[in-house]
Design a protein around this motif. Structure first.
Motif, short mmCIF file in Angstrom:
data_model
loop_
_atom_site.label_atom_id
_atom_site.label_comp_id
_atom_site.label_asym_id
_atom_site.label_seq_id
_atom_site.Cartn_x
_atom_site.Cartn_y
_atom_site.Cartn_z
N TYR A 1 0.83 -1.22 0.00
CA TYR A 1 0.00 0.00 0.00
C TYR A 1 0.86 1.26 0.00
CZ TYR A 1 -4.43 -2.40 1.07
OH TYR A 1 -5.56 -3.17 1.01
N PRO A 2 0.35 2.35 -0.59
CA PRO A 2 1.00 3.64 -0.38
C PRO A 2 1.01 3.95 1.12
CG PRO A 2 -0.70 3.81 -2.09
CD PRO A 2 -0.83 2.45 -1.47
N LYS B 1 -0.98 2.83 6.63
CA LYS B 1 -1.24 3.18 8.03
C LYS B 1 -2.73 2.98 8.35
CE LYS B 1 2.11 6.63 9.40
NZ LYS B 1 2.37 8.04 9.16
N GLU B 2 -3.55 3.42 7.43
CA GLU B 2 -4.99 3.33 7.62
C GLU B 2 -5.44 1.86 7.68
OE1 GLU B 2 -8.34 4.39 8.68
OE2 GLU B 2 -6.82 5.97 8.48
N VAL C 1 -9.73 -3.79 16.38
CA VAL C 1 -9.95 -3.50 14.96
C VAL C 1 -10.84 -2.27 14.77
CG1 VAL C 1 -11.05 -4.39 12.86
CG2 VAL C 1 -9.60 -5.87 14.23
N LYS C 2 -10.35 -1.34 13.97
CA LYS C 2 -11.14 -0.14 13.65
C LYS C 2 -12.23 -0.52 12.66
CE LYS C 2 -9.37 4.25 14.55
NZ LYS C 2 -9.69 4.34 15.94
N SER C 3 -13.37 0.11 12.80
CA SER C 3 -14.47 -0.27 11.92
C SER C 3 -15.39 0.90 11.64
CB SER C 3 -15.27 -1.39 12.57
OG SER C 3 -15.77 -0.94 13.82
N ASN C 4 -16.30 0.68 10.67
CA ASN C 4 -17.28 1.68 10.29
C ASN C 4 -16.63 3.00 9.88
OD1 ASN C 4 -19.98 2.30 9.79
ND2 ASN C 4 -20.26 3.25 11.80
#
Lengths: 503, 481
Positions: free
Chosen positions: B19-20, B25-26, B43-46
């Motif tokens: 990934y770039p 990071k995202e 885990v980040k979500s939505n």
């Protein structure tokens, strides 16, 4: 099912336990009583209902068309190492990909730049910058074929200048080709989108100064039978004529399962496309899906363009004559022989089609070709219903019906939907219906056997692998139509003495 | 560090490196390894999908028309806007229903305002009014109409609520405007929420009346089951067997009356938490109807859920439930497990689905001896990930909003024996030589819920994993064949 061990999910809902459950559930549904339902059902079969149905001006019910960017994706994926890219909401791209995968049983890689509320307010430039950056880095396409969703069109995004910005600020290298096409969903249908994207490709790459050469450009249009591409290649090879198919998704959408998934396969080489304006001539195998493209090739490239619908006997003849005339080459013996074999097959079978009443549906080009073939077999295409038809189509179809003296018994219904067709088929019934998977709903309602030809076909496998044009295609169509009829005759006679062994 | 964890860590690192920088990071925030005993899921979500990465997600329209409203069978659902959205979502979710299509049921239909340029320029409200009149003529037996907004509606400033109010009075039927334009939110999920809010505002707040229901302490509502391949029917069978009265089913094979009557239940049984929890919470607050999540995938969860549900009722129901588990269902399902377990034991499964399935199906696979090594959600929220933890008993990779690129890496690196995801993923996975089942549509099979469902599920998993052809992907003339 007889061979089913344990529970069988093909028949389970007809079993007592489920019937009881359904009856019990009815108590809570607040449905209309059966008598009323029955009476409305019967009413919808009447002429009176049909008149109301045909006086609809606003609502469209079960149309046989999709929207522009779907077609644009299809045009783009026919070029080598090209990633279709939708500037718009991600849901659209998900829908297009699903739609194609359900038809071809193949992956359909394509991206969107996931526009959301903020893009609606501030414009989608940031989505393009980041979208190009990510998709180029991850999937390494050589070309990106960008089209627009209705959202992007409503807010009026200037995609080509956003792409230029992306390049000048280094999101993607300057030499990555990004072809942009505006494809508003509220204009035309998927075949319009196909034309728009194809047109942008030939405009972008077609170097009008390219040297003259002897090749022929071949455009198949929004043709979802991958077998057609193989058949065209075979015919040109037999002629010994060099050709360039402009947009060829046949490798991409018919790829091997060999343990190595590759995102890009086959497609028209850009080097070839660049030389295409210097070709000796062009053959277009569809017209309604390429009107803008045809004009460009004729006017800007100054090419002799032959537009031939290659379905059926005349279609096959016209194609061979056109190739011969354009190239000065004799029609090869092998193809002459195939023509004879095709005629032979028709003489064997047309008796079963002669006088049978058909309803024909589909995109304009395939509907035209199928209607012509049915007429050649002596069938009566009494209802020809094309949702995405235009005035020119209606004129051409009427001319065709006149040629066969059927203008009084057969009728063209442009811009009508399948709910109109349902009325037509109740009030003026036919023996057989030709159409895509969605038409199975009206086939069921009116108890009419369906012969599946067209796009999309979700509920049968492999039909798209066969050609429908040329000699092989003619044989396939004849096979589907005649054997569809014979299957139906067997079904209708299975309890009577005319359940014949020989037909 | 256990060996598995190391392997998984390498996998994640390797997957992200292409990934770039910013996107890397995202994405890193959306993939994690969960160890047994972990009490929170990081885990980040939505969050918004990254542009251009080939997300698998859909849109709010898909969440509202495609998931929540579309299956309500006695209402006509207008796909309001251009022709495409309705066309692509026509009949593909397999929400089964009983009724005569086009007469008293309108499920497998594509009803659209087919917007043209002039509708964009001059607005579509007049056309919408006319559409409603025409629908009345065409479908006199419909019980109501829903207006499912496509992208342009919210952009051109149409007032569909005003049209709904006016026409509803005129035709004396419920009309529900839904603002589920595809650009709203980050996935299908906001579409579910908007659809739930529309249900709240235009059914319960407007006091739409359902048919009379005989009051009983056994009245329950089955909610958040879309009857894919007949799932809700198979689940309903169990509930009725237990002695409960299912007075409402939503939204698979449901009617407007059944929706209005959810509030009359003594207990709401919620299967898909993600797509209908909003209305469940509202009904609890407003009408004091309690709700309970349950899981009818596979014997372990079915029996656990049956007991959990029975707890809310009297001894009669509890006894009946124990009888069913011990005398009827138990032995029946054991036979199925005995038959398929040896063929499925030890197989590694990766799931990437939506709604409740990335967690709910895990125990069903475990019942059959398989191991889910990675699971992911298209559009989950934090509460879904928290709920996932209780389903995990080994080191597991969790992924949110997976991209097609990550999927490719997953197949190559983790080499699962079975991949369960959607139609867009199916053929890529199969061409890579890995067996696949569509776990949204049950791959044109199902039902997978309930007692009948387990047998079909087991059969399908066996069929997918043990098909002869998967051993023959590599030709005999190549090394490793």
């Amino acid at each position: 099912m007889k061979g089913c061990e344990g529970i069988c999910n093909i028949t389970m809902f007809n079993e007592e336990s489920y019937k009881t459950l359904f009856n019990n559930k009815k108590n809570y549904e607040d449905g209309h009583d059966d008598k009323k339902v029955k009476s409305v059902l019967e009413y919808t079969k009447t002429k009176e209902y049909m008149e109301k149905n045909f006086s609809r001006e606003a609502v469209v019910i079960n149309p046989l068309k999709a929207c522009q960017p779907l077609g644009a994706f299809y045009a783009a994926i026919g070029f080598e190492n090209t990633l279709p890219y939708l500037h718009g909401s991600q849901g659209c791209a998900a829908y297009f990909r699903s739609h194609f995968s359900r038809h071809f049983k193949e992956p359909f890689p394509a991206v969107s730049d996931s526009m959301t509320e903020d893009a609606a307010v501030f414009g989608g430039h940031k989505n393009i910058y980041e979208g190009l950056k990510n998709s180029y880095k991850l999937y390494k396409p050589e070309i990106i074929g960008m089209c627009t969703s209705c959202m992007a069109e409503v807010i009026g995004d200037d995609i080509s200048s956003f792409v230029n910005n992306a390049k000048s600020q280094g999101d993607i290298p300057k030499d990555v080709d990004v072809v942009t096409a505006h494809t508003p969903s509220f204009v035309g249908s998927h075949i319009t989108g196909y034309d728009n994207m194809l047109y942008e490709f030939i405009k972008y790459f077609g170097d009008e100064l390219s040297a003259k050469h002897e090749k022929i450009n071949v455009f198949l249009g929004f043709d979802t039978y991958v077998g057609d591409f193989t058949e065209i290649k075979r015919i040109f090879s037999l002629f010994g004529v060099e050709y360039t198919i402009i947009s060829d998704p046949s490798e991409m959408l018919n790829s091997p399962a060999d343990g190595n998934y590759k995102m890009f396969r086959g497609g028209t080489k850009i080097e070839e496309l660049k030389k295409a304006p210097g070709a000796k001539g062009a053959i277009f195998l569809q017209t309604y899906s390429m009107s803008k493209t045809i004009q460009h090739v004729k006017n800007q490239w100054g090419q002799v363009a032959r537009i031939i619908n290659p379905i059926g006997l005349k279609g096959f003849d016209d194609l061979l004559v056109a190739i011969s005339e354009l190239t000065g080459k004799e029609i090869p013996e092998e193809l002459k022989s195939e023509r004879g074999k095709f005629v032979d097959a028709i003489t064997d079978s047309y008796y079963h089609v002669y006088g049978k009443r058909f309803a024909v549906t589909g995109d304009p080009d395939i509907a035209y070709g199928l209607t012509r073939f049915i007429l050649e077999l002596g069938g009566e295409p009494v209802h020809i219903l094309v949702t995405n038809a235009n005035k020119k189509f209606t004129k051409e179809m009427n001319k065709l019906l006149e040629e066969f003296s059927k203008e009084d018994s057969c009728k063209v219904y442009p811009e009508k939907d399948m709910w109109h067709l349902r009325s037509l088929m109740f009030v003026e019934p036919v023996d057989y219906l030709i159409g895509n998977t969605f038409t199975k709903l009206v086939a069921r309602d009116t108890d009419t056997p369906l012969i599946r030809i067209g796009f999309p076909i979700f509920d049968r496998h492999h039909l798209h692998r066969y050609p429908v044009i040329g000699y092989q295609g003619g044989i396939n169509l004849l096979n589907w139509i005649v054997n569809g009829i014979l299957e139906d005759i067997d079904n209708k006679t299975k309890d009577s003495s005319n359940f014949d062994i020989v037909r | 560090m256990p060996e598995k964890t190391t392997v998984y860590k390498d996998f994640i690192e390797d997957t992200l490196k292409e990934y770039p920088e910013k996107s890397k990071k995202e994405r890193a925030k959306h993939i994690a390894i969960i160890e047994p005993g972990d009490t929170s899921c990081s885990v980040k979500s939505n969050k918004k999908s990254l542009p251009g990465v080939m997300t698998i997600r859909g849109c709010a329209y898909a969440g509202s028309k495609g998931v929540v409203w579309g299956p309500v069978k006695d209402m006509v659902h207008i796909s309001h806007g251009p022709v495409g959205c309705g066309q692509y979502s026509w009949g593909t979710r397999r929400n089964y229903y009983n009724g005569i299509t086009g007469i008293n049921s309108f499920g497998m239909m594509q009803i659209t305002s087919d917007f043209q340029e002039k509708d964009i320029v001059f607005g579509g409200d007049k056309k919408l009014s006319k559409i409603i009149d025409e629908l009345e003529e065409m479908f006199p037996l419909s019980k109501g109409i829903s207006i499912q907004s496509e992208c342009p509606i919210g952009l051109i400033g149409d007032d569909i609520e005003a049209v709904a109010r006016k026409k509803s009075e005129e035709i004396k039927k419920t009309i529900i405007p839904v603002r589920c334009e595809g650009f709203r939110g980050v996935s299908q999920s906001l579409g579910h929420h908007i659809a739930n809010d529309a249900l709240r505002d235009w059914v319960y707040e407007k006091d739409v009346k359902g048919a009379d229901v005989e009051d009983s302490k056994y009245n329950v509502a089955l909610m958040g089951d879309y009857n894919i391949g007949g799932d809700a029917w198979s689940s309903r069978k169990i509930l009725e067997d237990m002695g409960l009265k299912v007075i409402s089913q939503s939204t698979g094979d449901s009617t407007l009356s059944e929706l209005a009557n959810i509030k009359k239940a003594k207990l709401v049984l919620l299967h898909c938490y993600r797509s209908m929890n909003y209305v469940a919470r509202y009904l609890e607050e407003k009408f004091q109807v309690p709700w309970l999540e349950f899981n009818f995938f596979g014997p372990t969860q079915i029996f656990q859920s049956m007991r959990k549900i029975a707890e809310h009722f009297d001894e009669k129901i509890k006894e009946r439930t124990e009888y069913l588990i011990n005398e009827v269902y138990g032995p029946k399902l054991q036979k199925i497990t005995d038959k398929y377990f040896p063929k499925i034991k030890g197989k590694k499964v990766v799931l990437y689905v939506g709604g409740l399935r990335p967690r709910h199906i895990i125990p069903a696979f475990q019942d059959l001896g398989a191991e889910v090594i990675m699971t992911g959600y298209e559009f989950a929220h934090n509460d879904d990930y928290q709920r996932t933890l209780e389903y995990l008993n080994d080191t597991t990779i969790i992924v949110d909003d997976m991209t097609e690129y990550e999927l490719e890496k997953t197949i190559k690196k983790l080499k699962p024996d079975l991949f369960g995801s959607g139609i867009k993923e199916k053929y890529q996975v199969q061409k890579s030589g890995v067996p696949f089942r569509q776990m949204h549509s049950w791959d044109y099979s199902g039902p997978y819920h309930g007692i009948d469902g387990y047998e079909i599920f087991a059969k399908d998993v066996d069929m997918a994993i043990n098909g002869y052809i998967w051993k023959k992907i590599t030709p005999p003339w190549e090394k490793g064949a």
